[in-house]
Design an enzyme around this catalytic site. Sequence first.
Site, mmCIF file in Angstrom:
data_model
loop_
_atom_site.group_PDB
_atom_site.id
_atom_site.type_symbol
_atom_site.label_atom_id
_atom_site.label_comp_id
_atom_site.label_asym_id
_atom_site.label_seq_id
_atom_site.Cartn_x
_atom_site.Cartn_y
_atom_site.Cartn_z
ATOM 1 N N GLU A 438 0.822 -1.221 0.000
ATOM 2 C CA GLU A 438 0.000 0.000 0.000
ATOM 3 C C GLU A 438 0.854 1.268 0.000
ATOM 4 O O GLU A 438 0.505 2.287 0.576
ATOM 5 C CB GLU A 438 -0.974 0.025 1.192
ATOM 6 C CG GLU A 438 -1.793 -1.226 1.381
ATOM 7 C CD GLU A 438 -2.561 -1.652 0.129
ATOM 8 O OE1 GLU A 438 -2.695 -0.833 -0.795
ATOM 9 O OE2 GLU A 438 -3.017 -2.804 0.086
ATOM 10 N N GLY A 439 1.987 1.184 -0.666
ATOM 11 C CA GLY A 439 2.944 2.289 -0.692
ATOM 12 C C GLY A 439 3.959 2.083 0.407
ATOM 13 O O GLY A 439 3.620 2.154 1.595
#
Length: 594
Positions: A438-439
Amino acid sequence: MPSYTPPLRDMQFVLHEVLNVVDELKMLPPYADIDADTINAVLEEGGKFCSEVIAPLNLSGDKEGCQLDKTTHEVTTPKGFKEAYQTYVEGGWAALACDPAYGGQGLPLLVNQLFYEMMNGANQAWTMYPGLSHGAYECLHAHGTDEQKKLYLPKLTSGQWTGTMCLTEPHCGTDLGLLKTRAEPNADGSYRITGTKIFISAGEHDMSDNIIHLVLARLPDAPKDVKGISLFIVPKFLADGRRNTVACGSLEHKMGIKANATAVINLDEAQGWLIGEANKGLACMFTMMNAARLGCGMQGLGIGEASFQGALAYARERLQMRALTGNKCPDKPADPIIVHPDVRRMLLTQKAYTEAGRALTALLALQLDIEDKHPDAAQRQDAADLVALLTPVAKAFMTDNGFEAANMGMQVFGGHGFIREWGMEQLVRDCRISQIYEGTNGIQAIDLLGRKVLLDQGQKLRKFTKQIHQFCQANEGNDKLAEYIAPLSRLMKDVGEVTMGVGMASLQNKDEAGAAATDYLRLIGHLTYAWLWARMAEVAHASLGKGDDAFYLAKIATGRFYMAKLFPEVHTLLARIKGGAAPLMSLDEEHFAF
């Protein structure tokens, strides 16, 4: 076998004594009738589900993993997972914070977030199956057509269907501008989606009747880079019951979360439908991404709590050596290891990071409810700004601290922590992914410093530090909070100066912001946690003598530990930020190896 105890008392402290969430929620029309008893009752029942249903499956699920039938492309989850999901659905847990118009219970997101903390603490791999479904629900609720909402939202709300988020490709992770999956229009208004997505959490499984993939792809005439990405609904099964041409090609062999099916998803002219506007898919997906990033922070928090619980129980029972100050248990052959300062250092680090993380989670979830439901536009904007600023902090700082807490928990066990049957090494393996997906946490740091602080000339940051400044002013003469107020005031000044310095330097060389970002995020993390600890200490001091003194004294002592032993990291962080980009960038690439 490891066990999990829901931290209900601490949740109630944060919700009702520190944040006074009932008063805040009553200002939002849908929650005008909310009360503390309702919130507490839901969390208590949710805690039972976590401790009694999914926690016992954590160790066995890790050992068994998922199995892919390469002929049918179907995935079988570990024993008990499907039955636990049915219990989850029958209990109405999937519908907790969903819109009543689609069968939801209409409770605040705040309640849902705290429930997810407990689920992550009990069994992170299992929790990831329903975990992204709420993000898919939110994305469709915000951007779907009326027809799409009518078709998909009731099933996602009930939990009968689950959802995924399909962004990453083999050549394309953070840089989505490189995305190759293509979408070609059909005459009936649908699209043919072709491409390969990797690292898709819960991308294929046997726990729900259907899986709704939200897929990023390019239209034939799309602009280059991220400006030409659209978002599509691609269900595993179509509305008429036919199997869509979307299939699991393989499952990743991973370090942790082995009981979750991390899938390679192949789309071969799969039928899909556009969500929102063409070429605006990334904006739609960020509705889901922001929820997922907060969810990652919750994973760090949940596993940190689980590791602390295991380490504390072991430290009370494990007998090794005598206390340095003399025998504490003369009737036993040795003292329990909790008497040793270094063991206490590890336990208190776990406890301090976990309790502050819980306060941050509740604060942000409350702000999300305010942003969504408050009748006053200015209040909604202030809440949105705080969420935007602190979401990367919640994702990165909480997962970094969660991994540290999990490592410390394993260390408390010594050699036994390295052995599978105790469950501590699994927590380390499971927690590690939260810092990556998610980053990555490095991307979160760049997002914080570059987009959330420097891009608006510090407007969001000043709004936040104004709250801290007002708290410090209000408690300037409070001797019981002196150990917080002076360091907080000093750090706010330092943050202002270092932000200005990095901003000015980056105008000449953008690498300066990149070099400072990770340390800067951790600096803001400590600023946030110290403020929250000060607020918790204020309440704890005021509550002494009113009952439950043991809880409040522990809270005061833990906050004192945080300020004395963890908060001083800010001095190192400030020095590293001021060190600039030159020490990182001056070495020529060919000189990294010889």
